[in-house]
Design a protein around this motif. Structure first.
Motif, short mmCIF file in Angstrom:
data_model
loop_
_atom_site.label_atom_id
_atom_site.label_comp_id
_atom_site.label_asym_id
_atom_site.label_seq_id
_atom_site.Cartn_x
_atom_site.Cartn_y
_atom_site.Cartn_z
N THR A 1 0.98 -1.16 0.02
CA THR A 1 -0.04 0.08 -0.07
C THR A 1 0.85 1.29 -0.06
O THR A 1 0.66 2.29 -0.56
CB THR A 1 -0.99 -0.08 1.21
OG1 THR A 1 -1.49 -1.25 1.23
CG2 THR A 1 -1.96 1.02 1.10
N ASP B 1 0.09 -2.43 -10.69
CA ASP B 1 0.06 -3.33 -9.41
C ASP B 1 0.38 -4.72 -9.46
O ASP B 1 -0.35 -5.57 -10.02
CB ASP B 1 -1.35 -2.85 -9.03
CG ASP B 1 -1.50 -3.48 -7.49
OD1 ASP B 1 -0.69 -4.34 -7.18
OD2 ASP B 1 -2.26 -3.09 -6.57
N LYS C 1 1.73 -13.52 -0.04
CA LYS C 1 2.36 -13.30 -1.42
C LYS C 1 3.35 -14.33 -1.57
O LYS C 1 3.75 -15.14 -0.87
CB LYS C 1 2.90 -11.95 -1.41
CG LYS C 1 1.68 -10.92 -1.23
CD LYS C 1 0.70 -10.97 -2.38
CE LYS C 1 -0.48 -9.93 -2.35
NZ LYS C 1 -0.94 -9.43 -1.33
#
Ligand code: PLP
Length: 381
Positions: A64, A160, A189
């Motif tokens: 973010t 992204d 991830k």
């Protein structure tokens, strides 16, 4: 409460892989002198940049923070429009809103679930500053087309790639297609630093600005005294720690094994579910090699909620990625979006469910997921 309802979730949709080498790497930093802003940060940045084929990398405290920083140095500000998919995690667009920009949504391609590049140009106006792509579930967008549109209309591309570390487009790794590429190192991830993120770029000016923004906007000017610094534009504390970057380097060494295991699991699911008419499976285009962050299925002609709840009760940690952003109250009341605006994203969402997919899954886990999915479908039909 029935026994089934009392069952705890035993197989999550994603989780990290931490081994003794990771622990050793972290412990070494803890025993040393630098906890934050030490030598491991640059080493990690260089290692990821090299792996992805980018010139520069700036590591920050989260994906973010990486998105926010990239938008800021791209000059995205109040009054700007940015073209983006509605099918993404909130952070992609929340950070655009934080910069004062309007996310202008373009519907998805039903097969890749990525932004439909054929529809992008229709949404370009005099206010458009950038295209933000999201490589959904790890499958890269069609960058040849998107780059052509960006070039023609003088727009930046910010990618992204939080789902897509290690993914390939036409044989080249994600990280060198866009003006800036964003990564996340959250535990679900491909590699993790606990929390963490990164911006990759080939642009030296963006690189320099990103480093300044990460540390409050501080520009050191030792010629005026060793203590002396100035702030031209206020920044943030988006610093990542040396501890995290030691973990990141150790994790990166294992990435090819992680990616292979993710792909193998996806192929096992593909084979197991290929003849089930109530399921739409994720696809992989000939131009892409997905990083298989998620295995997003769609159920059709059958109640998704019931299937989802049955799987959860059975200990299978399914998730829904994501409710399209134009359906959230904030995006509706702020920008006037409404249900029905992006029918392909909505159709996907109505049947969507991500099955567990992470390298630590053993064959028994995979078999259990397959069995549970088949059973949940039979019970729901
Ligand atoms: C597509 C996408 N963008 C951005 C983010 C934000 O990353 P982070 O959680 O590291 O802040 C995520 C995290 O899940 C994501 O999936």
């Amino acid at each position: 409460m029935s026994n089934a309802k009392k069952k705890k979730i035993k197989i999550p949709y994603g989780r990290q892989w931490i081994d003794d080498k990771d622990i050793k790497a972290v412990t070494k930093v803890l025993k040393g002198g630098w906890l934050t802003q030490g030598p491991n940060i640059e080493k990690f940045e260089k290692a990821v940049a090299k792996y992805c084929g980018a010139k520069y990398a700036v590591a920050v405290s989260s994906g973010t923070a990486a998105l926010h920083s990239a938008y800021k140095v791209a000059g995205i500000e109040s009054g700007d429009e940015v073209i983006v998919t509605p099918l993404t995690f909130a952070a992609t667009c929340n950070m655009l809103v934080s910069c004062g920009a309007k996310p202008v949504f373009v519907d998805i391609e039903p097969d890749t679930l990525n932004i439909n590049s054929e529809e992008i140009e229709k949404k370009v106006t005099g206010k458009t500053k950038a295209i933000v792509t999201v490589d959904f579930a790890g499958h890269p967008c069609d960058y040849d087309k998107i780059k052509e549109i960006a070039k023609k209309n003088k727009l930046l591309i910010i990618e992204d790639a939080c789902h897509a570390l290690g993914a390939e487009y036409r044989g080249k790794k994600v990280g060198s297609f866009a003006d800036m590429t964003i990564l996340s190192f959250h535990p679900v991830k491909h590699i993790t630093t606990g929390e963490g993120g990164m911006v990759l770029t080939d642009n030296k000016e963006f690189y320099d600005k990103l480093k300044i923004l990460r540390n409050h906007g501080i520009i050191k000017k030792p010629e005026n005294g060793k203590w002396y610094y100035e702030i031209e534009n206020p920044g943030y504390n988006y610093r990542i720690t040396d501890i995290q970057c030691a973990l990141g380097q150790s994790q990166l060494k294992k990435i090819s094994g992680f990616l292979k295991r993710r792909r193998d699991i996806a192929m096992i699911y593909n084979k197991a579910f290929k003849n089930i008419t109530e399921m739409i499976l994720p696809t992989e285009k000939e131009y892409a090699k997905s990083a298989w962050h998620l295995y997003p299925i769609q159920v059709r002609g059958i109640d998704r909620r019931k299937v989802f709840e049955r799987l959860q009760e059975d200990g299978i940690g399914v998730q829904v990625h994501y409710m399209p952003l134009h359906l959230h109250p904030f995006y509706q009341k702020t920008f006037g979006y409404k249900k029905g605006d992006f029918p392909k994203a909505e159709k996907y969402y109505n049947g969507a469910m991500s099955l567990p997919l992470f390298p630590k899954m053993v064959n028994k886990d995979i078999e259990r997921v397959i069995r549970s999915v088949k059973m949940a479908l039979i019970k729901t039909v």
